[in-house]
Design a protein around this motif. Structure first.
Motif, short mmCIF file in Angstrom:
data_model
loop_
_atom_site.label_atom_id
_atom_site.label_comp_id
_atom_site.label_asym_id
_atom_site.label_seq_id
_atom_site.Cartn_x
_atom_site.Cartn_y
_atom_site.Cartn_z
N CYS A 53 1.06 -1.58 -0.09
CA CYS A 53 0.01 0.26 0.07
C CYS A 53 1.01 1.19 -0.08
O CYS A 53 0.60 2.18 -0.42
CB CYS A 53 -0.81 -0.27 1.01
N GLY A 58 -0.78 4.70 -0.84
CA GLY A 58 -2.13 4.64 -0.31
C GLY A 58 -1.90 5.23 1.42
O GLY A 58 -0.52 5.31 2.05
N ALA A 63 -5.32 1.53 5.96
CA ALA A 63 -4.47 -0.03 5.63
C ALA A 63 -4.54 -0.60 6.98
O ALA A 63 -4.59 -1.98 7.09
CB ALA A 63 -3.24 0.20 4.76
N ALA A 137 -10.68 -4.87 -1.43
CA ALA A 137 -9.68 -5.34 -0.37
C ALA A 137 -9.78 -6.62 -0.08
O ALA A 137 -9.33 -7.41 0.45
CB ALA A 137 -8.97 -4.11 -0.56
N GLY A 189 -3.58 -4.62 -0.51
CA GLY A 189 -2.46 -3.33 -0.48
C GLY A 189 -2.77 -2.56 -1.29
O GLY A 189 -2.75 -1.48 -1.47
N LEU A 192 -6.63 -1.28 -2.19
CA LEU A 192 -6.69 -0.07 -0.89
C LEU A 192 -5.63 1.11 -1.98
O LEU A 192 -6.51 2.22 -1.51
CB LEU A 192 -5.57 -0.84 0.37
N ALA A 193 -4.79 0.90 -2.60
CA ALA A 193 -4.42 2.35 -2.51
C ALA A 193 -4.05 2.25 -3.98
O ALA A 193 -3.97 3.41 -4.79
CB ALA A 193 -2.67 2.10 -3.10
#
Length: 294
Positions: A53, A58, A63, A137, A189, A192-193
Motif C-alpha cells: 500500500c 496509499g 490499511a 480489498a 494493499g 487499497l491504494a
C-alpha cells in the motif's frame, strides 16, 4: 518506503486495540485469542500489506485494519493447524500451542473468533471508507483465505498424507495453503491504494512467487533448520508422510526451485506498469527468503 521493523511495530501497536474495539468478548475467549495473537512472529503478511500500500502511495491508516485482520487470519490458521486432528503440534513460536494451554474446545473457538473478528474489522473499515476499493480489498483477503484458497490447500494437504508426491498436487497445496495468504496482502494493499489492474496482477504474480519460495524454504528448514530458531518441532512433516517440496524434489531440488520462485517474484515487480514506485523493499524481502532461518 520504511524499514521492515517500522511496519512491524505499526502492526504490533495496532493489534492490541483491534480486538477491544469490537466490544465485550468473554474473558476466557479473549485470553485464548490474545495468547496466540500476541505470541510474536515476523508479522510478514501484515507487513507485506502495509508495504504494498505504501509503495503505491496509499494510506497506511486506512490499511492498518486490513493488516491486523490478515494477522488474525494467519494466527487462526496456526491455532487450528496445531490441533490433534490436524498437525498435532505441542509448540508454536517457542511456546506451548493454544490447545495445550486452553484445551481443544477453547482453541477451536479462539480460531473461530480470530477469523470472525478479522472479517468484522475489514467490513467495518469498508463501510467507513465508503469506496469500492475497500470492499475489493476485503474480498481479496476473504477469497484467498477461504474455500478456494488457504482452506482448499489445507484440505488437500490433510487428505494426501502418505501418498506418493506428484508435482501437480504438491504445487496445489503450496499455492493455496501458503502462497494465497502471502499473495492476499499484496493484492489487498495495492487495491487499497487504488493501483491499476495491471499492477495489481503483477503484485499477485509477485505474491505467488514469494509464497511458493517461502513454503519451499519452510519444507527445507523442516529437515535442516534449528528447532530453537524455528520455535516448533521439526521433522514432523516427513514423519507424517506430508507431500512437501523436499519429498517431491529432494533438498537440492527444493533449494533450486526456491531460487527460481524468488526470481519469478522479482521479475513480476520489475514488470509493473508504474515505474515510479520504489520496489526495493519487496525485492529485498523476496531475495532474503532464500536465506531465512526461521
Amino acid at each position: 518506503m520504511r524499514p521492515y521493523q517500522e511496519y512491524q511495530q505499526m502492526v504490533e501497536d495496532a493489534l492490541h486495540g483491534q480486538l477491544a474495539s469490537l466490544g465485550e468478548i468473554p474473558a476466557l475467549l479473549l485470553d485464548a485469542m490474545d495468547y496466540s495473537l500476541k505470541a510474536g512472529g515476523k508479522r510478514l503478511r501484515p507487513v507485506l500489506l502495509l508495504a504494498a500500500c505504501d509503495m503505491a502511495g496509499g494510506s497506511l491508516e486506512e490499511a492498518l485494519p486490513y493488516a491486523c485482520a490478515l494477522e488474525m487470519i494467519h494466527t487462526y490458521s496456526l491455532v487450528h493447524d496445531d490441533l490433534p486432528a490436524m498437525d498435532n503440534d505441542d509448540l508454536r513460536r517457542g511456546k506451548p500451542t493454544n490447545h495445550k494451554v486452553f484445551g481443544e474446545g477453547m482453541a477451536i473457538l479462539a480460531g473461530d473468533g480470530l477469523l470472525s473478528a478479522a472479517m468484522e474489522l475489514m467490513l467495518r473499515q469498508a463501510v467507513r471508507g465508503g469506496e469500492m476499493r475497500f470492499v475489493r480489498a476485503a474480498e481479496a483477503i476473504a477469497r484467498r483465505c477461504g474455500v478456494t484458497g488457504m482452506v482448499a490447500g489445507q484440505t488437500v494437504d490433510v487428505t494426501s498424507e502418505g501418498k506418493t508426491p506428484d508435482e501437480d498436487t504438491v504445487r496445489y497445496i503450496h499455492a493455496h495453503k501458503t502462497a494465497d495468504l502471502i499473495t492476499a496482502p499484496i493484492e489487498a494493499g495495492l487495491l487499497l491504494a487504488g493501483a491499476c489492474a495491471e499492477d495489481v496482477q503483477s503484485g499477485v504474480e509477485y505474491g505467488y512467487g514469494l509464497g511458493m519460495a517461502f513454503q519451499m524454504v519452510d519444507d527445507i528448514l523442516d529437515h535442516e533448520g534449528d528447532p530453537a530458531l524455528m520455535g516448533k518441532t521439526l521433522g514432523k512433516d516427513a514423519a507424517a508422510g506430508k507431500l512437501t517440496w523436499v519429498a517431491l524434489r529432494g533438498l537440492e531440488g527444493a533449494h533450486e526451485d526456491a531460487r527460481k520462485a524468488v526470481a519469478g517474484a522479482v521479475d513480476a515487480l520489475h514488470g509493473m506498469k508504474n515505474q515510479n514506485w520504489d520496489i526495493n523493499f519487496l525485492e529485498t524481502l523476496a531475495q532474503s527468503t532464500i536465506n531465512r532461518v526461521q
